[in-house]
Design a protein around this motif. Sequence first.
Motif, mmCIF file in Angstrom:
data_model
loop_
_atom_site.group_PDB
_atom_site.id
_atom_site.type_symbol
_atom_site.label_atom_id
_atom_site.label_comp_id
_atom_site.label_asym_id
_atom_site.label_seq_id
_atom_site.Cartn_x
_atom_site.Cartn_y
_atom_site.Cartn_z
ATOM 1 N N UNK A 88 0.834 -1.201 0.000
ATOM 2 C CA UNK A 88 0.000 0.000 0.000
ATOM 3 C C UNK A 88 0.870 1.253 0.000
ATOM 4 N N UNK A 89 1.930 1.257 0.820
ATOM 5 C CA UNK A 89 2.846 2.393 0.857
ATOM 6 C C UNK A 89 3.535 2.578 -0.488
ATOM 7 N N UNK A 90 4.013 1.494 -1.086
ATOM 8 C CA UNK A 90 4.668 1.588 -2.387
ATOM 9 C C UNK A 90 3.737 2.189 -3.433
ATOM 10 N N UNK A 91 2.483 1.799 -3.393
ATOM 11 C CA UNK A 91 1.524 2.295 -4.377
ATOM 12 C C UNK A 91 1.314 3.792 -4.234
ATOM 13 N N UNK A 92 1.081 4.280 -3.017
ATOM 14 C CA UNK A 92 0.813 5.713 -2.865
ATOM 15 C C UNK A 92 2.042 6.538 -3.213
ATOM 16 N N UNK A 93 3.233 6.032 -2.901
ATOM 17 C CA UNK A 93 4.443 6.761 -3.284
ATOM 18 C C UNK A 93 4.611 6.778 -4.795
ATOM 19 N N UNK A 104 5.798 14.530 3.366
ATOM 20 C CA UNK A 104 5.945 14.977 4.750
ATOM 21 C C UNK A 104 5.646 13.802 5.667
ATOM 22 N N UNK A 105 6.614 13.510 6.562
ATOM 23 C CA UNK A 105 6.535 12.345 7.439
ATOM 24 C C UNK A 105 6.805 12.740 8.884
ATOM 25 N N UNK A 106 6.256 11.961 9.833
ATOM 26 C CA UNK A 106 6.600 12.195 11.238
ATOM 27 C C UNK A 106 7.992 11.672 11.552
ATOM 28 N N UNK A 107 8.591 12.209 12.593
ATOM 29 C CA UNK A 107 9.817 11.640 13.149
ATOM 30 C C UNK A 107 9.704 11.641 14.668
ATOM 31 N N UNK A 108 9.886 10.501 15.337
ATOM 32 C CA UNK A 108 10.269 9.204 14.797
ATOM 33 C C UNK A 108 9.145 8.579 13.972
ATOM 34 N N UNK A 109 9.523 7.557 13.192
ATOM 35 C CA UNK A 109 8.541 6.891 12.342
ATOM 36 C C UNK A 109 9.064 5.516 11.970
ATOM 37 N N UNK A 110 8.185 4.700 11.445
ATOM 38 C CA UNK A 110 8.550 3.399 10.884
ATOM 39 C C UNK A 110 9.525 3.650 9.743
ATOM 40 N N UNK A 111 10.722 3.072 9.805
ATOM 41 C CA UNK A 111 11.814 3.453 8.915
ATOM 42 C C UNK A 111 11.535 3.262 7.420
ATOM 43 N N UNK A 112 10.730 2.292 6.977
ATOM 44 C CA UNK A 112 10.486 2.183 5.536
ATOM 45 C C UNK A 112 9.817 3.396 4.899
ATOM 46 N N UNK A 113 9.121 4.220 5.697
ATOM 47 C CA UNK A 113 8.496 5.402 5.104
ATOM 48 C C UNK A 113 9.533 6.240 4.361
ATOM 49 N N UNK A 114 10.582 6.649 5.054
ATOM 50 C CA UNK A 114 11.599 7.509 4.446
ATOM 51 C C UNK A 114 12.429 6.750 3.424
ATOM 52 N N UNK A 115 12.758 5.486 3.713
ATOM 53 C CA UNK A 115 13.591 4.715 2.785
ATOM 54 C C UNK A 115 12.892 4.508 1.452
ATOM 55 N N UNK A 116 11.606 4.195 1.478
ATOM 56 C CA UNK A 116 10.869 3.983 0.236
ATOM 57 C C UNK A 116 10.633 5.295 -0.510
ATOM 58 N N UNK A 117 10.428 6.376 0.232
ATOM 59 C CA UNK A 117 10.296 7.681 -0.427
ATOM 60 C C UNK A 117 11.568 8.020 -1.190
ATOM 61 N N UNK A 242 -3.935 -0.159 -11.166
ATOM 62 C CA UNK A 242 -2.944 -0.405 -12.214
ATOM 63 C C UNK A 242 -1.563 -0.623 -11.609
ATOM 64 N N UNK A 243 -1.208 0.202 -10.627
ATOM 65 C CA UNK A 243 0.095 0.041 -9.974
ATOM 66 C C UNK A 243 0.184 -1.324 -9.310
ATOM 67 N N UNK A 244 -0.880 -1.736 -8.661
ATOM 68 C CA UNK A 244 -0.881 -3.043 -8.002
ATOM 69 C C UNK A 244 -0.702 -4.170 -9.028
ATOM 70 N N UNK A 245 -1.328 -4.015 -10.185
ATOM 71 C CA UNK A 245 -1.178 -5.013 -11.241
ATOM 72 C C UNK A 245 0.280 -5.161 -11.665
ATOM 73 N N UNK A 246 0.988 -4.042 -11.738
ATOM 74 C CA UNK A 246 2.403 -4.093 -12.082
ATOM 75 C C UNK A 246 3.238 -4.696 -10.954
ATOM 76 N N UNK A 247 2.924 -4.347 -9.701
ATOM 77 C CA UNK A 247 3.765 -4.762 -8.587
ATOM 78 C C UNK A 247 3.619 -6.244 -8.268
ATOM 79 N N UNK A 248 2.404 -6.693 -8.010
ATOM 80 C CA UNK A 248 2.207 -8.073 -7.532
ATOM 81 C C UNK A 248 1.082 -8.822 -8.241
ATOM 82 N N UNK A 249 0.431 -8.206 -9.193
ATOM 83 C CA UNK A 249 -0.673 -8.794 -9.974
ATOM 84 C C UNK A 249 -1.928 -8.970 -9.127
#
Length: 366
Positions: A88-93, A104-117, A242-249
């Motif tokens: 879901x995060x990958x799709x919205x990004x 815009x993200x909170x800090x501290x935060x779950x680390x994949x937010x910033x890494x995936x951005x 459409x993004x989901x279809x590309x990512x994981x079908x």
Amino acid sequence: MNLPPFLLDHWLAAHEFATPPIRYNLAASTGPKWSVDELLALGGGRDIGGVKIGYAPPEGGKRVREALGGFLGVDPDWVVVTTGASEALLIVLCLVARPGANIVLPTPAFSPFAAMADAWGLGVNSYPLQREEGFRQSAEAILVATDDDTALVLVNTPHNPTGAVMPPGEIEALAQKLGERGVPLVVDEVYHPLYFGRQSPTAASVPNAIVMGDMSKALSLAGLRTGWLIIADPELRKRAIDARSYFTISSSPVLEELAAHALDNHEVLLDRLVAVASANRAALSAVMERVSDTVAWAEPEGGTVAFPWFKDGRDSRPFCQALAAAGVLVAPGDCFGSPEHFRVGFAAQAEGFGDALAIFERTLRG
């Protein structure tokens, strides 16, 4: 693309999957585990032997989307099923990525937010959550972190790793202000609806809000790898599919059927989680009071985790290593960019939580 080391998963994998595994897992952010047999026995029983092992629709099958619509009180057509909240995060990004844009993200935060951005070429503007204010998230503070290049704002409530809850009025005000600028608000609700005290409604029906969720946290079914996006805008939803279809079908129809059955019986899942989390949170609160000369915390308002810190500012990792050697796992704060903190999960350990806290207190005093 060069993703940074996923420190939290490195720490968890080194202990959760060790031989023998850690004795008391207080690093987990999920609830008490369910077996497939236990899950299928709910509601008078369910037989999934007839489920065809093929592809599901990219947006998710009708049954699981209807179950999610009922769970969140929204039109099932708004639901896009994903492979956990991670997809879901990958799709919205993916939907907002463009040259020069930031999120815009909170800090501290779950680390994949910033890494995936960063992986999508997006800059990150942060709004700090002040521990002296109970890690409160406010519309005013978040809006200060936005600029003309902001493409998306994310809030996480109940928040990981702090357990803070953003008031519904603040979410609505933020979504409205951002909507006036054409900026979507993403609300990560993976811990909804686990609250202590005042309950909060989902943001799924808030105009200009996109909700992310999954089965892992509040429903205690991480292994189903079933998540979702709630998107009211039909054009944006079409792009997400459409993004989901590309990512994981698609998802596995077997897992979708298990997820739908779980959602049909979500009261049972939530009742068990609330009982375990509430009792363990109370026990943790008592310990935090006894060690308040050394460790401070903001008592979590929702979710399954807390984020205490050493009052003298020391790095928590040596303590976390000593605690793990004694059989109790918590997560070092450097996994969240806050070395003096450590994350404590209080819902996965349905039995033995008191014994784990006794070891925690002895190790801290030792």
